[in-house]
Design an enzyme around this catalytic site. Structure first.
Site, short mmCIF file in Angstrom:
data_model
loop_
_atom_site.label_atom_id
_atom_site.label_comp_id
_atom_site.label_asym_id
_atom_site.label_seq_id
_atom_site.Cartn_x
_atom_site.Cartn_y
_atom_site.Cartn_z
CG HIS A 1 34.60 37.02 41.80
ND1 HIS A 1 34.00 36.05 42.81
CD2 HIS A 1 34.94 37.17 40.96
CE1 HIS A 1 33.71 35.44 41.29
NE2 HIS A 1 34.72 36.00 40.93
CE1 TYR B 1 65.25 43.00 20.76
CE2 TYR B 1 66.86 44.37 20.52
CZ TYR B 1 65.52 43.79 20.57
OH TYR B 1 64.49 44.16 19.51
CE LYS C 1 35.93 38.68 37.27
NZ LYS C 1 35.84 37.42 36.21
NE ARG D 1 54.69 44.87 27.30
CZ ARG D 1 55.75 44.47 26.50
NH1 ARG D 1 56.69 44.20 26.92
NH2 ARG D 1 55.71 44.25 24.98
CG PHE E 1 37.60 31.32 36.19
CD1 PHE E 1 36.11 30.96 35.48
CD2 PHE E 1 38.40 31.65 35.54
CE1 PHE E 1 36.64 30.60 33.90
CE2 PHE E 1 38.36 31.93 34.32
CZ PHE E 1 37.55 30.83 33.61
CD GLN F 1 35.55 38.00 32.49
OE1 GLN F 1 35.32 38.50 32.86
NE2 GLN F 1 35.02 37.62 30.82
NE ARG G 1 62.28 43.86 27.18
CZ ARG G 1 61.87 43.55 26.35
NH1 ARG G 1 59.93 43.21 27.22
NH2 ARG G 1 61.57 43.63 24.98
CG ASP H 1 41.20 34.93 42.26
OD1 ASP H 1 41.04 36.01 42.32
OD2 ASP H 1 41.22 34.18 42.26
C1 LIG Z 1 37.52 33.76 41.04
C2 LIG Z 1 38.42 34.62 39.55
N1 LIG Z 1 39.45 34.10 38.98
C3 LIG Z 1 40.26 34.63 38.06
C4 LIG Z 1 39.86 34.72 37.19
C5 LIG Z 1 40.44 34.99 36.25
O1 LIG Z 1 40.79 35.72 35.70
P1 LIG Z 1 41.03 36.50 34.16
O2 LIG Z 1 40.56 35.59 33.44
O3 LIG Z 1 41.70 37.23 33.93
O4 LIG Z 1 42.48 35.29 33.61
C6 LIG Z 1 38.70 35.05 37.33
C7 LIG Z 1 38.26 35.55 36.48
O5 LIG Z 1 37.30 35.27 35.21
C8 LIG Z 1 37.62 34.89 38.22
O6 LIG Z 1 36.40 34.75 38.68
#
Ligand SMILES: Cc1ncc(COP(=O)(O)O)c(C=O)c1O
Length: 339
Positions: free
Chosen positions: A91, A153, A117, A163, A17, A114, A146, A88
């Protein structure tokens, strides 16, 4: 956060992605796209090594579809070349390499929550690390700069609000308990699908055979490649449409490697030759992770539907009116958009 500076090069795969690469571009660093291994569709370690320059600072290693990349090679490569390894794992919730969870090998592991997932809180994500200093820095940046124990602050870093809410965390903690069982279910169902596909012929799962070092595959996607020649030239998109008409939540994979997005016309980047990535995009067919949580009966129905479509290829050729790119299915199972 990981010490990557503007103009540093960061190696990233083209089959992922866009966020895997836009995170690099956003800080002024240069995404360097290197081809994938045709078997796993993960970054090819030999090609990555050949692409390393004196400006290379990090590798973003995507465990595509939930299939762990070759962590033996990439951890060694990063040690030898003094590179930051960012996994990353968007997935790959619960995936394992030699019995150890992915995301714990690199300096950072990132997970997405998201909607599509394997674990989801609607949106959001998490970053993990084994390094206390990196963890404190990441926490600070996600919390408006922070510092832990600091005043509300008092801002010591240039941060933002990334967050996760307590409500989301509560949902996720619950899902975390179910995750091991779900990983096992997806793997069992995927094994049955793979065995059945061997009969169907026109579709081959990617990877064709799982590396023994992969002790858990998260199967965010059940990825397949379609061979049009096996069905007398029926196009991939026509084939996917026919699967959808049978009620399968099948979809065509990423339409093109991410470097073809207009975004990169405006941004410094480097593209090495990626014939394998290009071939994958024109032939891939996916089933989503939630399909693999269905019962065994559904797997039999899915295989019967695939076999039916393959057996009626002549009819598909005769009625090949569609030239649209198939993106989403009329679903017999709920599937949210894949990012
Ligand atoms: C391989 C990969 N990396 C990163 C992301 C980014 O995730 P997000 O949409 O939670 O920022 C996705 C997302 O959907 C993804 O499929």
């Amino acid at each position: 956060m990981a010490g990557v500076l503007p103009r540093d090069e960061v190696i990233v795969p083209p089959i992922t992605f866009v966020a895997s690469a836009s995170a690099i571009a956003r800080i002024g660093a240069v995404p360097v796209f290197v081809d994938v291994d045709p078997e796993t569709i993960n970054l090819n370690p030999a090609l990555v090594e050949a692409a390393i320059t004196e400006r290379t600072r990090a590798i973003v290693l995507v465990h595509f579809g939930g299939c762990p990349a070759d962590l033996d090679s990439f951890t060694k490569l990063c040690r030898e070349h003094n590179l930051v390894l960012i996994e990353d794992c968007a997935h790959a919730h619960g995936a394992e390499w030699k019995g150890r969870r992915v995301g714990s090998f690199g300096h950072f592991g990132s997970f997405s929550f998201q909607g599509s997932k394997n674990m989801t809180a609607g949106e959001g994500g998490i970053l993990i690390t084994n390094d206390e200093a990196l963890a404190e820095n990441a926490r600070s940046i996600a919390n408006q700069g922070r510092r832990t124990g600091g005043a509300w602050y008092e801002h010591v870093n240039l941060g933002t609000n990334a967050r996760l809410t307590g409500f989301q965390a509560a949902l996720l903690l619950n899902q975390l308990e179910r995750l091991p069982q779900q990983v096992t279910t997806r793997m069992d169902q995927a094994a049955d699908l793979r065995a059945g596909l061997a009969v169907a012929g026109a579709l081959q799962p990617t990877p064709a055979k799982l590396d023994k070092r992969i002790t858990a595959h998260a199967f965010h996607l059940f990825s397949m490649q379609y061979f049009a020649d096996a069905l007398g030239g029926v196009s991939r998109d026509r084939f996917v449409e026919a699967l959808q008409a049978e009620g399968l939540p099948a979809m065509a994979g990423y339409p093109y490697p991410i470097y073809q997005n207009e975004l990169f016309k405006q941004r410094p980047h480097t593209v090495h030759q990626c014939p394998e990535a290009e071939a994958y995009c024109s032939s891939s067919v996916w089933l989503p992770q939630n399909a693999l949580l269905a019962d065994r009966e559904w797997i039999d129905t899915a295989l019967a539907a695939i076999n039916k479509v393959c057996a009626n290829a002549d009819e598909l050729l005769a009625h090949s009116t569609s030239n649209s790119t198939t993106r989403s299915a009329e679903l017999s199972l709920p599937v949210s958009g894949h990012e």
